[in-house]
Scaffold this active site. Structure first.
Site, PDB file in Angstrom:
ATOM      1  NE  ARG A  46      20.364 -11.867 -33.418  1.00 15.96           N
ATOM      2  CZ  ARG A  46      21.044 -12.371 -34.543  1.00 15.96           C
ATOM      3  NH1 ARG A  46      20.572 -11.827 -35.391  1.00 15.96           N
ATOM      4  NH2 ARG A  46      21.225 -13.567 -35.277  1.00 15.96           N
ATOM      5  CE1 TYR A  99      18.181   6.856 -14.706  1.00  9.07           C
ATOM      6  CE2 TYR A  99      19.173   6.631 -17.197  1.00  9.07           C
ATOM      7  CZ  TYR A  99      18.673   6.010 -15.726  1.00  9.07           C
ATOM      8  OH  TYR A  99      18.855   4.458 -14.759  1.00  9.07           O
ATOM      9  CG  ASP A 171      13.709   9.776 -20.743  1.00  7.70           C
ATOM     10  OD1 ASP A 171      12.517   8.671 -20.658  1.00  7.70           O
ATOM     11  OD2 ASP A 171      14.344   9.053 -20.616  1.00  7.70           O
ATOM     12  CE  LYS A 196      13.960   3.284 -14.252  1.00  4.76           C
ATOM     13  NZ  LYS A 196      14.469   4.274 -15.686  1.00  4.76           N
TER      14      LYS A 196
HETATM   15  C1  LIG Z   1      15.522   4.659 -15.579  1.00  5.62           C
HETATM   16  C2  LIG Z   1      15.170   5.525 -16.754  1.00  5.62           C
HETATM   17  C3  LIG Z   1      16.229   5.014 -17.771  1.00  5.62           C
HETATM   18  C4  LIG Z   1      16.432   4.291 -18.047  1.00  5.62           C
HETATM   19  O1  LIG Z   1      16.206   3.010 -17.973  1.00  5.62           O
HETATM   20  P1  LIG Z   1      17.763   1.825 -17.720  1.00  5.62           P
HETATM   21  O2  LIG Z   1      15.339   0.792 -17.875  1.00  5.62           O
HETATM   22  O3  LIG Z   1      17.164   2.191 -16.547  1.00  5.62           O
HETATM   23  O4  LIG Z   1      17.860   0.874 -18.490  1.00  5.62           O
HETATM   24  C5  LIG Z   1      16.240   6.343 -18.782  1.00  5.62           C
HETATM   25  N1  LIG Z   1      15.394   7.372 -18.695  1.00  5.62           N
HETATM   26  C6  LIG Z   1      14.983   8.117 -17.725  1.00  5.62           C
HETATM   27  C7  LIG Z   1      13.578   9.277 -17.042  1.00  5.62           C
HETATM   28  C8  LIG Z   1      15.069   6.501 -16.689  1.00  5.62           C
HETATM   29  O5  LIG Z   1      14.383   7.169 -15.298  1.00  5.62           O
END
Ligand SMILES: *Cc1c(COP(=O)(O)O)cnc(C)c1O
Length: 372
Positions: A46, A99, A171, A196
């Site tokens: 962890r 998002y 982000d 992604k």
């Molecule tokens: C998919 C996404 C998230 C969230 O991420 P997860 O891995 O689905 O929890 C946050 N910000 C953006 C821009 C995303 O495309």
């Protein structure tokens, strides 16, 4: 070292016991103490694990930050940031186009704990400045944003945040560190849904935060990661690190394909509007050229005829797969308003494309037959 080289070598070492070139996956949750009861470097998975440490080291280097912290999903990483940077009574400024689940996180969950949130169009710097309150502690940026491909001037917004005594996070999921480096532009931390582009194959969920330095922001995040334990498995870390080896090459191809697809859409009579910063007529083109190395693999467009016409297009594609998520080798298409629900601010005719690595001619033929 060039990024292409770094992405293949950072965080990788020949295994000293087996001489394995591909890193072993260390499943052990616990690690033997030294005779004096000390431990070095691993104690319990962890807290830390060799596969996670390798991934964190690589992504921290790509983002030219000091420390990486990996989590079990993007939202687990985003929650870590919100939880450690803010407390009850604080105020966060978020982009109005962002998002969707980020909106739910700050409103529906942290709202109950007394967090105040404002949503502003961050392409308007005066609006960001006007949204600042005495209790503003965090300005969250997302650029290019989901799903409208709005761009934010990161350096300008970070300056506004810092002047107000607040932190600034970006982000960077859509741009990836290959195209944009928010820490160099003044952000205190950068966030990724590694589900992604970083992982890139629609087969592993993850989130990563990279901090600019090893100060209080980092210390709080590491504490949060160790104590709350929303960490990725060794295999997830291994898969993500393996994928990062090809990230520089994948991004080049995503960018080239997205440009071709956007140009095709811009010339199609059934398309109302194309949102892609690579098109010269796009209102964010100049900012994109200044802030990004290339324009990315995401394209949104609005179909003439709104909701029903957009759904009809989604029903006809053969190479694009209609599914949520993005950043993978296969091209995906999604009608966002259907997913976000009736109160979504997303235009009803908007279709989001994650342009994959197929040949762009095949993608254009597919879109052409679907658009009629
Ligand atoms: C998919 C996404 C998230 C969230 O991420 P997860 O891995 O689905 O929890 C946050 N910000 C953006 C821009 C995303 O495309």
């Amino acid at each position: 070292m060039h990024t292409e080289t770094f992405a293949i070598h950072a965080g990788r070492r020949i295994d000293p016991t087996t001489k394995a070139v591909a890193a072993p996956i260390v499943l052990s949750t616990t690690f033997q103490h030294a005779p004096d009861s000390s431990y070095d470097p691993y104690l319990y998975s962890r807290y830390d694990n060799p596969n996670r440490a390798a991934l964190e080291e690589c992504v921290a280097g790509l983002e030219v930050g000091k420390q990486g912290l990996a989590f079990a999903s993007g939202m687990a990483a985003a929650t870590a940031l919100v939880h450690t940077m803010l407390k009850a009574g604080d105020h966060i400024i978020m982009p109005s186009d962002c998002y969707f689940t980020m909106r739910r996180l700050v409103r529906e969950l942290y709202g109950e704990w007394g967090l105040e949130a404002s949503f502003v169009d961050m392409s308007d710097l005066a609006a960001v400045e006007a949204a600042i309150k005495p209790n503003t502690r965090l300005v969250w940026t997302e650029t290019p944003s989901n799903p409208g491909l709005f761009l934010t001037d990161i350096a300008a917004v970070a300056e506004i945040a810092h002047k107000a005594g607040a932190l600034c996070v970006c982000d960077n999921t859509w741009a990836t560190p290959l195209l944009q480096k928010p820490l160099e532009l003044g952000c205190d931390a950068v966030f990724h849904s590694s589900t992604k582009y970083l992982a890139g194959h629609s087969d592993v969920l993850g989130g990563i935060v990279v901090t600019r330095d090893e100060g209080a922001v980092y210390e709080r995040l590491r504490l949060y990661q160790k104590v709350t334990g929303g960490v990725p498995s060794p295999f997830d870390c291994w898969l993500t690190l393996r994928s990062i080896s090809t990230l520089p090459q994948r991004m080049k191809a995503h960018c080239e394909n997205a440009m071709k697809v956007a140009q095709f859409l811009a010339s199609h009579p059934n398309v109302e509007k194309v949102h892609f910063p690579g098109l010269p007529e796009n209102r964010f083109h100049a900012l994109a050229k200044r802030q990004m190395k290339d324009f990315g693999g995401m394209v949104s467009f609005e179909v003439k005829g709104g909701w029903d016409a957009a759904i009809a297009v989604c029903g006809k594609v053969k190479i694009f797969t209609c599914a949520t998520s993005l950043g993978a080798v296969e091209s995906l298409m999604e009608h966002r308003a259907s997913v976000e629900g009736v109160d979504s601010p997303t235009p009803h005719g908007l279709i989001r494309l994650s342009v994959g690595l197929e040949h762009y001619d095949d993608l254009i033929v597919d879109l052409s037959q679907a658009l009629g």
